[in-house]
Design a protein around this motif. Sequence first.
Motif, mmCIF file in Angstrom:
data_model
loop_
_atom_site.group_PDB
_atom_site.id
_atom_site.type_symbol
_atom_site.label_atom_id
_atom_site.label_comp_id
_atom_site.label_asym_id
_atom_site.label_seq_id
_atom_site.Cartn_x
_atom_site.Cartn_y
_atom_site.Cartn_z
ATOM 1 N N ALA A 190 0.821 -1.201 0.000
ATOM 2 C CA ALA A 190 0.000 0.000 0.000
ATOM 3 C C ALA A 190 0.858 1.255 0.000
ATOM 4 C CB ALA A 190 -0.934 -0.006 1.205
ATOM 5 N N ARG A 191 1.995 1.215 0.683
ATOM 6 C CA ARG A 191 2.895 2.374 0.668
ATOM 7 C C ARG A 191 3.513 2.573 -0.713
ATOM 8 N NH1 ARG A 191 3.179 4.323 5.699
ATOM 9 N NH2 ARG A 191 2.627 2.863 7.390
ATOM 10 N N ARG A 192 3.830 1.473 -1.382
ATOM 11 C CA ARG A 192 4.311 1.586 -2.765
ATOM 12 C C ARG A 192 3.223 2.171 -3.660
ATOM 13 N NH1 ARG A 192 6.672 -3.501 -1.689
ATOM 14 N NH2 ARG A 192 4.934 -4.582 -2.693
ATOM 15 N N LEU A 193 1.987 1.716 -3.450
ATOM 16 C CA LEU A 193 0.888 2.218 -4.254
ATOM 17 C C LEU A 193 0.666 3.708 -3.998
ATOM 18 C CD1 LEU A 193 -1.445 1.676 -6.215
ATOM 19 C CD2 LEU A 193 -2.846 0.972 -4.256
ATOM 20 N N TYR A 194 0.796 4.133 -2.752
ATOM 21 C CA TYR A 194 0.652 5.553 -2.426
ATOM 22 C C TYR A 194 1.694 6.377 -3.183
ATOM 23 C CZ TYR A 194 0.487 9.855 0.324
ATOM 24 O OH TYR A 194 0.385 11.173 0.708
ATOM 25 N N GLU A 195 2.935 5.938 -3.174
ATOM 26 C CA GLU A 195 3.994 6.649 -3.899
ATOM 27 C C GLU A 195 3.690 6.688 -5.393
ATOM 28 O OE1 GLU A 195 6.747 8.318 -2.796
ATOM 29 O OE2 GLU A 195 5.763 8.107 -0.843
ATOM 30 N N THR A 196 3.213 5.581 -5.913
ATOM 31 C CA THR A 196 2.863 5.514 -7.339
ATOM 32 C C THR A 196 1.785 6.529 -7.681
ATOM 33 O OG1 THR A 196 3.516 3.231 -7.794
ATOM 34 C CG2 THR A 196 1.640 4.071 -9.026
ATOM 35 N N LEU A 197 0.725 6.535 -6.898
ATOM 36 C CA LEU A 197 -0.391 7.428 -7.202
ATOM 37 C C LEU A 197 0.006 8.895 -7.067
ATOM 38 C CD1 LEU A 197 -3.213 5.415 -5.425
ATOM 39 C CD2 LEU A 197 -3.015 5.789 -7.883
ATOM 40 N N GLN A 198 0.769 9.215 -6.039
ATOM 41 C CA GLN A 198 1.125 10.613 -5.803
ATOM 42 C C GLN A 198 2.197 11.114 -6.767
ATOM 43 O OE1 GLN A 198 -0.459 12.718 -3.735
ATOM 44 N NE2 GLN A 198 -1.868 11.024 -3.309
ATOM 45 N N HIS A 199 3.163 10.258 -7.094
ATOM 46 C CA HIS A 199 4.334 10.733 -7.834
ATOM 47 C C HIS A 199 4.456 10.202 -9.260
ATOM 48 C CE1 HIS A 199 5.591 12.616 -4.159
ATOM 49 N NE2 HIS A 199 5.575 11.462 -3.507
ATOM 50 N N ARG A 200 3.643 9.227 -9.623
ATOM 51 C CA ARG A 200 3.659 8.737 -11.005
ATOM 52 C C ARG A 200 2.352 9.038 -11.730
ATOM 53 N NH1 ARG A 200 7.698 4.701 -11.921
ATOM 54 N NH2 ARG A 200 9.604 5.658 -11.102
ATOM 55 N N ILE A 201 1.233 8.924 -11.033
ATOM 56 C CA ILE A 201 -0.071 9.133 -11.660
ATOM 57 C C ILE A 201 -0.527 10.579 -11.517
ATOM 58 C CG2 ILE A 201 -2.491 8.454 -11.738
ATOM 59 C CD1 ILE A 201 -0.722 6.219 -12.664
ATOM 60 N N CYS A 202 -0.629 11.064 -10.309
ATOM 61 C CA CYS A 202 -1.198 12.402 -10.088
ATOM 62 C C CYS A 202 -0.308 13.518 -10.619
ATOM 63 C CB CYS A 202 -1.482 12.608 -8.603
ATOM 64 S SG CYS A 202 -2.944 11.707 -8.049
ATOM 65 N N GLU A 203 0.961 13.239 -10.894
ATOM 66 C CA GLU A 203 1.815 14.264 -11.477
ATOM 67 C C GLU A 203 1.704 14.328 -12.998
ATOM 68 O OE1 GLU A 203 5.793 13.945 -10.030
ATOM 69 O OE2 GLU A 203 5.259 14.575 -7.983
ATOM 70 N N GLN A 204 0.885 13.448 -13.581
ATOM 71 C CA GLN A 204 0.587 13.556 -15.010
ATOM 72 C C GLN A 204 -0.279 14.801 -15.230
ATOM 73 O OE1 GLN A 204 1.578 11.203 -17.449
ATOM 74 N NE2 GLN A 204 2.703 10.060 -15.887
ATOM 75 N N PRO A 205 -0.280 15.366 -16.436
ATOM 76 C CA PRO A 205 -1.136 16.530 -16.701
ATOM 77 C C PRO A 205 -2.598 16.246 -16.357
ATOM 78 C CG PRO A 205 0.386 16.185 -18.513
ATOM 79 C CD PRO A 205 0.529 14.994 -17.616
ATOM 80 N N GLY A 206 -3.286 17.236 -15.848
ATOM 81 C CA GLY A 206 -4.667 17.053 -15.423
ATOM 82 C C GLY A 206 -5.607 16.672 -16.537
ATOM 83 N N ASP A 207 -5.263 17.037 -17.791
ATOM 84 C CA ASP A 207 -6.146 16.697 -18.908
ATOM 85 C C ASP A 207 -5.907 15.290 -19.434
ATOM 86 O OD1 ASP A 207 -3.688 17.058 -20.129
ATOM 87 O OD2 ASP A 207 -4.416 18.437 -21.676
ATOM 88 N N THR A 208 -5.055 14.521 -18.746
ATOM 89 C CA THR A 208 -4.849 13.119 -19.132
ATOM 90 C C THR A 208 -6.134 12.326 -18.916
ATOM 91 O OG1 THR A 208 -2.500 13.195 -18.527
ATOM 92 C CG2 THR A 208 -3.534 11.016 -18.637
ATOM 93 N N THR A 209 -6.512 11.545 -19.910
ATOM 94 C CA THR A 209 -7.681 10.675 -19.789
ATOM 95 C C THR A 209 -7.253 9.348 -19.188
ATOM 96 O OG1 THR A 209 -8.838 11.687 -21.658
ATOM 97 C CG2 THR A 209 -9.494 9.460 -21.040
ATOM 98 N N ILE A 210 -7.870 8.979 -18.072
ATOM 99 C CA ILE A 210 -7.571 7.713 -17.406
ATOM 100 C C ILE A 210 -8.463 6.625 -17.987
ATOM 101 C CG2 ILE A 210 -7.568 6.470 -15.207
ATOM 102 C CD1 ILE A 210 -5.385 8.631 -15.476
ATOM 103 N N ALA A 211 -7.832 5.565 -18.474
ATOM 104 C CA ALA A 211 -8.536 4.410 -19.034
ATOM 105 C C ALA A 211 -8.192 3.197 -18.169
ATOM 106 C CB ALA A 211 -8.124 4.187 -20.489
ATOM 107 N N PRO A 212 -9.066 2.829 -17.238
ATOM 108 C CA PRO A 212 -8.737 1.780 -16.261
ATOM 109 C C PRO A 212 -8.907 0.374 -16.811
ATOM 110 C CG PRO A 212 -10.940 2.583 -15.857
ATOM 111 C CD PRO A 212 -10.407 3.401 -17.019
ATOM 112 N N GLY A 213 -8.461 -0.593 -16.021
ATOM 113 C CA GLY A 213 -8.565 -1.996 -16.415
ATOM 114 C C GLY A 213 -9.820 -2.682 -15.926
ATOM 115 N N HIS A 214 -10.551 -2.025 -15.032
ATOM 116 C CA HIS A 214 -11.797 -2.579 -14.498
ATOM 117 C C HIS A 214 -12.729 -1.448 -14.114
ATOM 118 C CE1 HIS A 214 -9.230 -6.211 -13.430
ATOM 119 N NE2 HIS A 214 -10.265 -6.772 -14.018
#
Length: 394
Positions: A289-313
């Motif tokens: 979960a700590r790895r996931l937190y780092e991923t979301l904060q520093h890999r996902i949320c730092e993408q441009p806000g107009d990025t379209t998220i296309a999830p797997g489920h």
Amino acid sequence: MTDRSDPADPADDPSSIAPETLAELLRSRDRATVLDVRNRDEFERWHLEGEGIDAVQIPHMKFVQAEATGDVTDLVADLEEPIVAVCGRGEASGHAVGLLRDAGVEARNLAGGMDAWADLYTARELEVDAPATVLQYDRPSSGCLAYLVVSGGEAAVIDPLRAFADRYEADAADRDATIEYAVDTHVHADHVSGVRDLVSRADAEAIVPDGARDRGLAFDATTVANGDEIRIGDATLTAVATPGHTTESVSLRLEGGDDPLLFTGDTLFLEGVGRPDLEPGTEDAAAAARRLYETLQHRICEQPGDTTIAPGHYGDAAEPREDGTYIARLETLRDQLAALSMDENEFVEHTTSDLPPRPANDERIVAVNLGLEAIDEETAFELELGPNNCAVAD
């Protein structure tokens, strides 16, 4: 794909409802009762759910008995109409519906039963400005999403399902393209991957995250790590390492138009985030979960806000767009999902507490997807029946 059901065309039959129509009913969230006439163990293993749906199990034998006594309406006296009856292949539920309709109850039978429901697979083109045509595939019975990316006569399939390998090949051909790549964003625990089937069917190149080797990958595949690129005609998919749901998870970024797309696999959904306990087990879920937190904060949320998220489920709480697709702007999810604004300790508590049951047969499905076990098509179909349960709802 093997057709496990042979439902009659329900279009002109008021006593039947097609799987496609049922999917629309579930998306509408209109009130309905799903009457499941299978045995209790089958119902508990997997049954229809959704907002607005009241799932009730009454075994078919009770309808057989009630037919003899004339007490059919007593069985459903407390159920809200309309009623949709289901069973494995639509035969026993069809008998129950016939009795109910003769008694004046508003009831319809799911044509082809739960087998036909599991076989339902729809494709919708994403309305985005991107350097490729992108189709989103939707399996309503499990909420699994996959993607076909087409550019310059070439195609890649992201997170393909084995049960529908023929669909991807046909849809690529309809767009004058051949499938060059079959890509998994991570080692799936909820469905049997179609990557190797597309290698054999379409001579595609199998691509999996680099970390899959550490998990025991046992088949030939090209691996990708953070920053690696996959060229598809005039388009490029760039791998973004996004560990947390699993150690090897990657997302794939498609850019070049006005709508950059990020295929997030099971890392970020429209209604929550990936659960962190499926790979290591619950005793190590906090570290994941700590790895996931780092991923979301520093890999996902730092993408441009107009990025379209296309999830797997997607799950019951996810809101599709008007065209039925499940995508959203990152800036919207930042505002809507509480998990993305939590501090680290709060996030870890949120994602490791009160988790839903693990996906059915998850350990065996992982072994199959790593190439450690070979199974036939029917076994694969049976293994993955049921909800995916890969998300932590917001």
